[in-house]
Every structure is written in structure tokens, then in C-alpha cells.
Design an enzyme around this catalytic site. Structure first.
Site, PDB file in Angstrom:
ATOM      1  N   MET A 175      61.961  64.997  43.824  1.00 41.70           N
ATOM      2  CA  MET A 175      63.313  64.039  43.849  1.00 41.70           C
ATOM      3  C   MET A 175      64.299  64.947  42.865  1.00 41.70           C
ATOM      4  SD  MET A 175      63.075  61.502  45.774  1.00 41.70           S
ATOM      5  CE  MET A 175      64.799  60.973  45.500  1.00 41.70           C
ATOM      6  N   ASP A 180      63.546  55.989  54.198  1.00 39.99           N
ATOM      7  CA  ASP A 180      63.594  55.643  52.935  1.00 39.99           C
ATOM      8  C   ASP A 180      63.342  54.247  52.841  1.00 39.99           C
ATOM      9  OD1 ASP A 180      64.167  58.035  51.341  1.00 39.99           O
ATOM     10  OD2 ASP A 180      66.100  57.921  52.288  1.00 39.99           O
ATOM     11  N   MET A 196      59.444  53.819  48.257  1.00 37.53           N
ATOM     12  CA  MET A 196      59.865  53.827  46.793  1.00 37.53           C
ATOM     13  C   MET A 196      59.759  52.152  46.547  1.00 37.53           C
ATOM     14  SD  MET A 196      63.522  55.694  47.150  1.00 37.53           S
ATOM     15  CE  MET A 196      63.331  55.876  48.924  1.00 37.53           C
ATOM     16  N   PHE A 227      69.676  55.684  45.860  1.00 36.13           N
ATOM     17  CA  PHE A 227      70.938  55.543  46.721  1.00 36.13           C
ATOM     18  C   PHE A 227      71.218  57.046  47.216  1.00 36.13           C
ATOM     19  CE2 PHE A 227      70.970  52.762  43.079  1.00 36.13           C
ATOM     20  CZ  PHE A 227      71.438  51.575  43.815  1.00 36.13           C
ATOM     21  N   GLY A 228      71.730  56.895  48.325  1.00 37.79           N
ATOM     22  CA  GLY A 228      72.201  58.212  48.940  1.00 37.79           C
ATOM     23  C   GLY A 228      73.402  58.697  48.223  1.00 37.79           C
ATOM     24  N   GLY A 229      73.919  59.857  48.345  1.00 37.73           N
ATOM     25  CA  GLY A 229      75.073  60.241  47.950  1.00 37.73           C
ATOM     26  C   GLY A 229      75.379  60.764  46.612  1.00 37.73           C
ATOM     27  N   HIS A 242      59.066  57.636  53.097  1.00 40.52           N
ATOM     28  CA  HIS A 242      59.143  57.756  51.597  1.00 40.52           C
ATOM     29  C   HIS A 242      59.256  56.411  50.825  1.00 40.52           C
ATOM     30  CE1 HIS A 242      62.166  59.081  48.054  1.00 40.52           C
ATOM     31  NE2 HIS A 242      60.962  58.756  47.700  1.00 40.52           N
ATOM     32  N   SER A 248      67.803  62.059  56.508  1.00 39.97           N
ATOM     33  CA  SER A 248      67.492  60.750  55.915  1.00 39.97           C
ATOM     34  C   SER A 248      68.547  59.624  56.694  1.00 39.97           C
ATOM     35  CB  SER A 248      67.846  60.704  54.291  1.00 39.97           C
ATOM     36  OG  SER A 248      68.032  59.164  54.030  1.00 39.97           O
ATOM     37  N   MET A 264      62.927  50.990  50.169  1.00 39.56           N
ATOM     38  CA  MET A 264      63.190  50.691  48.897  1.00 39.56           C
ATOM     39  C   MET A 264      63.046  49.218  48.863  1.00 39.56           C
ATOM     40  SD  MET A 264      66.757  52.841  48.070  1.00 39.56           S
ATOM     41  CE  MET A 264      66.790  54.562  48.681  1.00 39.56           C
ATOM     42  N   HIS A 277      63.464  61.180  58.057  1.00 39.38           N
ATOM     43  CA  HIS A 277      63.161  60.681  56.608  1.00 39.38           C
ATOM     44  C   HIS A 277      63.523  59.358  56.595  1.00 39.38           C
ATOM     45  CE1 HIS A 277      62.198  61.192  52.350  1.00 39.38           C
ATOM     46  NE2 HIS A 277      63.211  60.560  52.160  1.00 39.38           N
ATOM     47  N   GLY A 320      70.793  63.303  53.407  1.00 43.66           N
ATOM     48  CA  GLY A 320      71.224  61.902  54.304  1.00 43.66           C
ATOM     49  C   GLY A 320      72.925  61.952  54.353  1.00 43.66           C
ATOM     50  N   SER A 321      73.475  62.208  53.315  1.00 43.90           N
ATOM     51  CA  SER A 321      74.872  61.917  53.183  1.00 43.90           C
ATOM     52  C   SER A 321      75.519  63.170  53.727  1.00 43.90           C
ATOM     53  CB  SER A 321      75.509  61.763  52.090  1.00 43.90           C
ATOM     54  OG  SER A 321      75.143  62.547  50.975  1.00 43.90           O
ATOM     55  N   ASP A 329      64.631  66.147  47.883  1.00 48.07           N
ATOM     56  CA  ASP A 329      65.272  65.176  48.509  1.00 48.07           C
ATOM     57  C   ASP A 329      66.473  64.640  47.287  1.00 48.07           C
ATOM     58  OD1 ASP A 329      66.037  62.579  49.470  1.00 48.07           O
ATOM     59  OD2 ASP A 329      64.074  61.710  49.324  1.00 48.07           O
ATOM     60  N   GLY A 330      67.591  64.660  47.742  1.00 48.77           N
ATOM     61  CA  GLY A 330      68.907  64.234  46.916  1.00 48.77           C
ATOM     62  C   GLY A 330      69.708  65.165  46.566  1.00 48.77           C
ATOM     63  N   GLY A 331      71.094  65.081  47.143  1.00 47.71           N
ATOM     64  CA  GLY A 331      72.118  65.901  46.964  1.00 47.71           C
ATOM     65  C   GLY A 331      72.026  67.296  47.655  1.00 47.71           C
TER      66      GLY A 331
HETATM   67  C1  DX5 Z   1      67.329  58.589  47.669  1.00 47.11           C
HETATM   68  C2  DX5 Z   1      66.425  58.890  48.748  1.00 47.11           C
HETATM   69  C3  DX5 Z   1      67.017  60.117  49.639  1.00 47.11           C
HETATM   70  C4  DX5 Z   1      68.542  59.731  50.006  1.00 47.11           C
HETATM   71  C5  DX5 Z   1      69.243  61.369  50.162  1.00 47.11           C
HETATM   72  O1  DX5 Z   1      66.677  57.605  46.705  1.00 47.11           O
HETATM   73  O2  DX5 Z   1      65.267  58.920  48.487  1.00 47.11           O
HETATM   74  O3  DX5 Z   1      66.477  60.388  50.802  1.00 47.11           O
HETATM   75  O4  DX5 Z   1      68.596  59.021  51.240  1.00 47.11           O
HETATM   76  O5  DX5 Z   1      70.685  61.124  50.302  1.00 47.11           O
HETATM   77  P1  DX5 Z   1      71.569  62.412  49.958  1.00 47.11           P
HETATM   78  O6  DX5 Z   1      71.254  63.186  51.001  1.00 47.11           O
HETATM   79  O7  DX5 Z   1      72.819  61.609  50.361  1.00 47.11           O
HETATM   80  O8  DX5 Z   1      71.385  62.603  48.449  1.00 47.11           O
HETATM   81 ZN    ZN Z   2      64.071  59.692  50.216  1.00 47.60          ZN
END
Ligand code: DX5
Ligand code: ZN
Length: 229
Positions: free
Chosen positions: A139, A37, A70, A145-147, A68, A10, A39, A35, A199-200, A177-179
Site C-alpha cells: 500500500m 476493493d 480490507m 479511500f481512493g484518491g 483486495h 481499481s 472494505m 482490482h 483507481g482515480s 496500490d494507492g496514488g
Molecule cells: C485504497 C484502495 C485502493 C484505491 C486506490 O484503500 O485499496 O485500491 O482504490 O485508489 P487511487 O488509485 O485513487 O489511489
Molecule cells: Zn486496493
């Protein structure tokens, strides 16, 4: 038959001051999909990037761009992303007034289409559209948010969706997607996912210490996935 695993960094966690190079480097490290994102500070409480950035990135990579959304409303922005070079467009069903119409719009625009489920969104949205989906995105954090930390209950949801995909007999990708990190990617794969957004974990790894940090973390993820396949 072993599943094909795809890693989707991401770019939300990339350095936006050098985004093109960040995309080139992360694909060179052995990842598969970008990926992207989107928003809107309305459907989710954050604001990121739109079709202009997608258009700028399109010439720097042959990799699939997985948009993606959002955003709410959904439909208005779909043709713009298709024109900007997106390959896959996914959206959250509760953000669309007419889910079937949004899916059709994505397909008519020449892209692959998918639905995204938040941690507490019911899978019943799948009941009447399985034949129109190229991907289902689960999700494993609340979007915005990332991280954030992976929500473990997602593993049950992944298993449930894997069963539905297998029963459908269709080649629908299951993205999570996420964590997602090196230490849980194998568990996520075992539950039934085959596309892993990170992502992170990728862009944040070894920032100051490891000059080959994308290579290192992606190799570590591949090694974990090899235990599953
Ligand atoms: C969150 C995003 C994710 C995010 C994932 O709303 O859709 O794609 O970037 O980030 P990590 O991998 O850091 O959880
Ligand atoms: Zn995403």
C-alpha cells in the site's frame, strides 16, 4: 530479462450505477486486471462491495479479478469470494489471527494468494511465508479511500521487497496500490513493482471532457512503462 507490467484499475473509483460497462470499457482500453476493493467499516473506515458484486461481474470479463480484502476477520469471507469467481485474494496480515491458515484457505479454494502491507506494516510478516505467496501488495496510501496521495517512502519498501522476491527465485508479483498516476508510474516500476493499481487516475481522468478517457490515460501509462522496460 524485462518484467511484464500489468495495470490493475481499481473499480472503487468507477461509476457503480453502470459497473459492468465500466469493467468492460477499462479492460478494452488495454488494462489487465480488475482490482476489487473490499472494505468492511471495521478494519478500515469505509464500506464497499462483497461477493455478490464479484459474482455479477464474473460473466462480463475474462480478466483476472484481484480481490483486495480490507476486512477483519479474514477467513470467513474467503470461500464466498472464491465461489464468486475471484482469481486472486489478498489480505492484510494484521487482520488475520493465523496468516498461514488464511493463505492455505485461499489456495484450497482454488485462488492465487497474496499479503498486503500498509505503509507502516513491517515486512517481517514475509519471513516464513514467501513460498506460499503469488503476490505481495504494498500500500502506498493508508487503506480505506481512493484518491489519496502516494507516500514516497513506499519506494524504499518496493526496492526491499523486489530484492526479497529476486532472492527467493519465485515468480511472485509485486503490486503497488494507492496514488499511482501517469506521472509516477515509471518511478514505481523502476523501484521494482510489476502490477500497478490505479483507481482515480483511470476512472477519474477527463470525466467530462474526454470520451476516450480510459484509452488516453492507459496509453499514457503504457508509454511511461515502456521507458522502464
Ligand atoms: C485504497 C484502495 C485502493 C484505491 C486506490 O484503500 O485499496 O485500491 O482504490 O485508489 P487511487 O488509485 O485513487 O489511489
Ligand atoms: Zn486496493
Amino acid at each position: 530479462m524485462s518484467r511484464q507490467f500489468r495495470i490493475a484499475p481499481s473499480i472503487l473509483s468507477a461509476n457503480f450505477a453502470k459497473l459492468g460497462q465500466e469493467v468492460i470499457d477499462v479492460i478494452a482500453s488495454g488494462t489487465d486486471i480488475i482490482h476489487f476493493d473490499v472494505m468492511d467499516n471495521h478494519y478500515v473506515p469505509n464500506l464497499t462491495i462483497g461477493p455478490l458484486v464479484c459474482e455479477s461481474l464474473r460473466p462480463v470479463t475474462d480478466a483476472m479479478i484481484d480481490v483486495h480484502l480490507m476486512v477483519k476477520p479474514v477467513d470467513r469471507i474467503i470461500p464466498d469470494f472464491a465461489k464468486a469467481g475471484a482469481n486472486m485474494i489478498t489480505f492484510h496480515p494484521e487482520a488475520s489471527e493465523h496468516i498461514d491458515r488464511s493463505l492455505a484457505l485461499i489456495k484450497e479454494s482454488g485462488c492465487k494468494a497474496g499479503l498486503v502491507f500498509n505503509p507502516a506494516t513491517s515486512l517481517s510478516y514475509l519471513d516464513h511465508v514467501m513460498d506460499k505467496l503469488d503476490m505481495i501488495l504494498l500500500m502506498s496510501v493508508n487503506p480505506g479511500f481512493g484518491g489519496q496521495k502516494f507516500i514516497p517512502e513506499t519506494l524504499n519498501k518496493i526496492r526491499a521487497v523486489r530484492e526479497r522476491i529476486d532472492a527467493s527465485g519465485r515468480d511472485i508479483w509485486l503490486e503497488v496500490d494507492g496514488g499511482v498516476k501517469v506521472d509516477n508510474i515509471a518511478e514505481v516500476a523502476r523501484a521494482g513493482a510489476d502490477v500497478f493499481v490505479a483507481g482515480s487516475a483511470i476512472y477519474g481522468a477527463g470525466k467530462d471532457t474526454d470520451p476516450n478517457r480510459y484509452d488516453s490515460v492507459v496509453a499514457a501509462m503504457r508509454a511511461e512503462l515502456a521507458k522502464v522496460a
